[in-house]
Design an enzyme around this catalytic site. Structure first.
Site, PDB file in Angstrom:
ATOM      1  CE  LYS A 102      32.294  47.845  11.981  1.00 17.05           C
ATOM      2  NZ  LYS A 102      33.677  48.286  12.316  1.00 17.05           N
TER       3      LYS A 102
HETATM    4  C1  LIG Z   1      34.502  47.478  13.052  1.00 16.67           C
HETATM    5  C2  LIG Z   1      35.941  47.756  12.947  1.00 16.67           C
HETATM    6  C3  LIG Z   1      36.903  46.781  13.262  1.00 16.67           C
HETATM    7  C4  LIG Z   1      36.504  45.418  13.773  1.00 16.67           C
HETATM    8  O1  LIG Z   1      35.878  44.631  12.793  1.00 16.67           O
HETATM    9  P1  LIG Z   1      34.957  43.390  13.225  1.00 16.67           P
HETATM   10  O2  LIG Z   1      34.376  42.886  11.977  1.00 16.67           O
HETATM   11  O3  LIG Z   1      33.925  43.951  14.168  1.00 16.67           O
HETATM   12  O4  LIG Z   1      35.845  42.421  13.904  1.00 16.67           O
HETATM   13  C5  LIG Z   1      38.235  47.098  13.098  1.00 16.67           C
HETATM   14  N1  LIG Z   1      38.623  48.323  12.673  1.00 16.67           N
HETATM   15  C6  LIG Z   1      37.742  49.282  12.363  1.00 16.67           C
HETATM   16  C7  LIG Z   1      38.227  50.611  11.911  1.00 16.67           C
HETATM   17  C8  LIG Z   1      36.366  49.038  12.476  1.00 16.67           C
HETATM   18  O5  LIG Z   1      35.491  49.998  12.172  1.00 16.67           O
END
Ligand SMILES: *Cc1c(COP(=O)(O)O)cnc(C)c1O
Length: 490
Positions: A102
């Site tokens: 993120k």
């Molecule tokens: C947020 C997240 C996801 C999912 O991603 P999306 O964009 O919400 O589908 C997968 N793995 C990790 C480690 C995350 O932090």
């Protein structure tokens, strides 16, 4: 480039307006009026750095910013703070300050938002509200901490994120940031935030005190666009390492929760990047698997707390943007689907949508499969993946068995294994005691010798600065308290 809402009603808005508003008045999500065909333009420059690709992509979408403003935002976001590494077909997106992917979006968003705020001549302080299933919260806090003109309020489901994730959040420094635990699950926290956004009276009240609300959840277009970058970058990495030839199609596997990451891959394809299949990997909360298999989206089930908590989601908000494309950009249809989801918890799609979605493949993996995959891959190749990434890895295996499609594949690797250390030590069967996360980090490090990310070193000894928890019904009050200067520093 202008932006429109998936639910119509609003006329075109500029990129800075869309970034500041986060979500449209009707509750729809902003999408670009068209997709710039960027691949053709930059395909012969496969040696572009991450920052250079960022510049090309951001510039193509966010056209009311000057080139200089975009450069400044990108440099502040990524320089010496974030990098992407391709290894064994894994696209490691977690080399940033919070050790999860993120960061790719949430380091950039605050920088572009700050400029957008000036452009839109907004005098009030902007208050970012975020609901988090674990990783968004920390990344938002980190990205916005100390950014002038902004405050951040993060709600997370108490006891439903990992100990490392919780520690990362409740030790966050910065006068302008706050964290509150909600007694409930992620969907409730998200619903609470959505309700606050929909509460005009409450927003008026805040506005009169000099605060304007906005979002950092992955529904903000300012978060989605920077996620396109790493698919381009990853593709060019494969070309440069001669794992594919320029122009070859690849598949992508994405461990999915709110559908932002995989949607960014789809946007990359719309911009010309040669992607064949989008493999959508879910954990036990397999709403999306069922959706892609049967054409029925049904959130009427219990949320399961899994070993991949950042994917423990029943309503994947960003799917709305894909449905919008599948509908032929028909906002009336999207409005009625979303209304059904709201009222009945379920909707089904017709043949038009199904044929549009033929390049999407949904499958899921359970904890047992995830553990086995982590252990097997580590024993076989010495490569260690986290539980989220492992969901993708297992699903890819199922996909290949199911289809015999051996197209070169990129697996989005979304978190450092050290972020979910207890799950990893269990998977590797190197920890028989019921140790906490931080002991598990040490054990794991001794065992595999992979470097612990800097941000996780010493985290267990940092001061707790946020220890407030509340019920769903008190989310508004908690926000007012924070804005009123009541801070829960202990
Ligand atoms: C947020 C997240 C996801 C999912 O991603 P999306 O964009 O919400 O589908 C997968 N793995 C990790 C480690 C995350 O932090």
């Amino acid at each position: 480039m202008r932006f429109i809402s998936t639910r119509g009603e609003e006329s075109y808005v500029s990129s800075s307006q869309a970034i500041i508003r986060g979500i449209s008045k009707s509750g729809g999500l902003y999408v670009p009026e068209e997709f710039p065909r960027l691949y053709e333009k930059i395909k012969d420059k496969e040696n572009l750095s991450y920052e250079e690709i960022s510049f090309e992509i951001v510039k193509a979408f966010f056209t009311d910013f000057t080139e200089n403003e975009i450069k400044i935002a990108i440099n502040k976001a990524y320089k010496n703070r974030f990098k992407v590494i391709e290894k064994n077909g894994f696209l490691e997106l977690y080399h940033g300050p919070t050790s999860a992917f993120k960061d790719a979006a949430l380091l950039f968003l605050p920088q572009i938002m700050k400029i957008a705020k000036t452009k839109q001549n907004i005098k009030e302080e902007i208050v970012i509200l975020a609901a988090t299933s674990g990783d968004t919260g920390k990344a938002a806090l980190e990205g916005f901490s100390g950014v002038e003109g902004f405050k951040v309020m993060v709600y997370y489901p108490k006891d439903k994120v990992s100990a490392v994730q919780e520690r990362q959040m409740i030790t966050q420094e910065g006068e302008n940031v706050n964290v509150v635990g909600i007694r409930g699950n992620f969907d409730e926290a998200q619903r609470g935030v959505k309700e606050i956004f929909g509460d005009d009276k409450f927003k008026e009240e805040l506005l009169s005190k000099g605060f304007r609300l906005s979002s950092a959840n992955s529904i903000n277009i300012g978060r989605l666009i920077p996620q396109i970058i790493y698919y381009f970058y990853g593709y060019f990495q494969l070309v440069n390492k001669q794992k594919i030839k320029l122009g070859d199609k690849i598949n992508v596997v994405v461990p999915t929760g709110n559908f932002g990451n995989i949607l960014a891959a789809y946007y990359a394809k719309e911009m010309g990047l040669p992607i064949a299949k989008f493999i959508c990997a879910s954990n036990e909360n397999k709403v999306l698997t069922d959706f892609f298999k049967k054409g029925i989206y049904d959130r009427r089930r219990e949320l399961v707390v899994t070993e991949s908590p950042s994917m423990d989601i029943l309503v994947s908000s960003n799917l709305e943007r894909l449905l919008f494309e599948a509908s032929g950009r028909n906002s009336d249809e999207i409005k009625s689907l979303m209304k059904e989801l709201n009222l009945n918890g379920v909707y089904s799609i017709n043949g038009k949508y199904k044929s549009f979605l033929k390049d999407f493949y949904g499958e899921n993996a359970n904890t047992e499969e995830v553990y086995k995959a982590i252990k097997d891959l580590y024993n076989k190749e010495g490569y260690l993946m986290d539980t989220h990434t492992a969901v993708g890895y297992v699903v890819l295996d199922k996909y290949i068995k199911d289809t015999n499609d051996t197209t070169k594949c990129l697996i989005a690797s979304t978190a450092s294994p050290y972020k979910f250390p207890r799950s990893i030590t269990k998977a590797l069967e190197i920890d028989n005691e019921e140790n906490g996360d931080f002991e598990a980090i040490e054990k794991l490090n001794k065992f595999c010798k992979i470097k612990v990310p800097n941000n996780l070193i010493g985290l267990d000894n940092k001061d707790v600065l946020h220890n407030f928890a509340c019920d769903f019904d008190d989310m508004r009050q908690a926000l007012k308290d924070f804005l009123g200067g009541k801070h829960d520093k202990s």
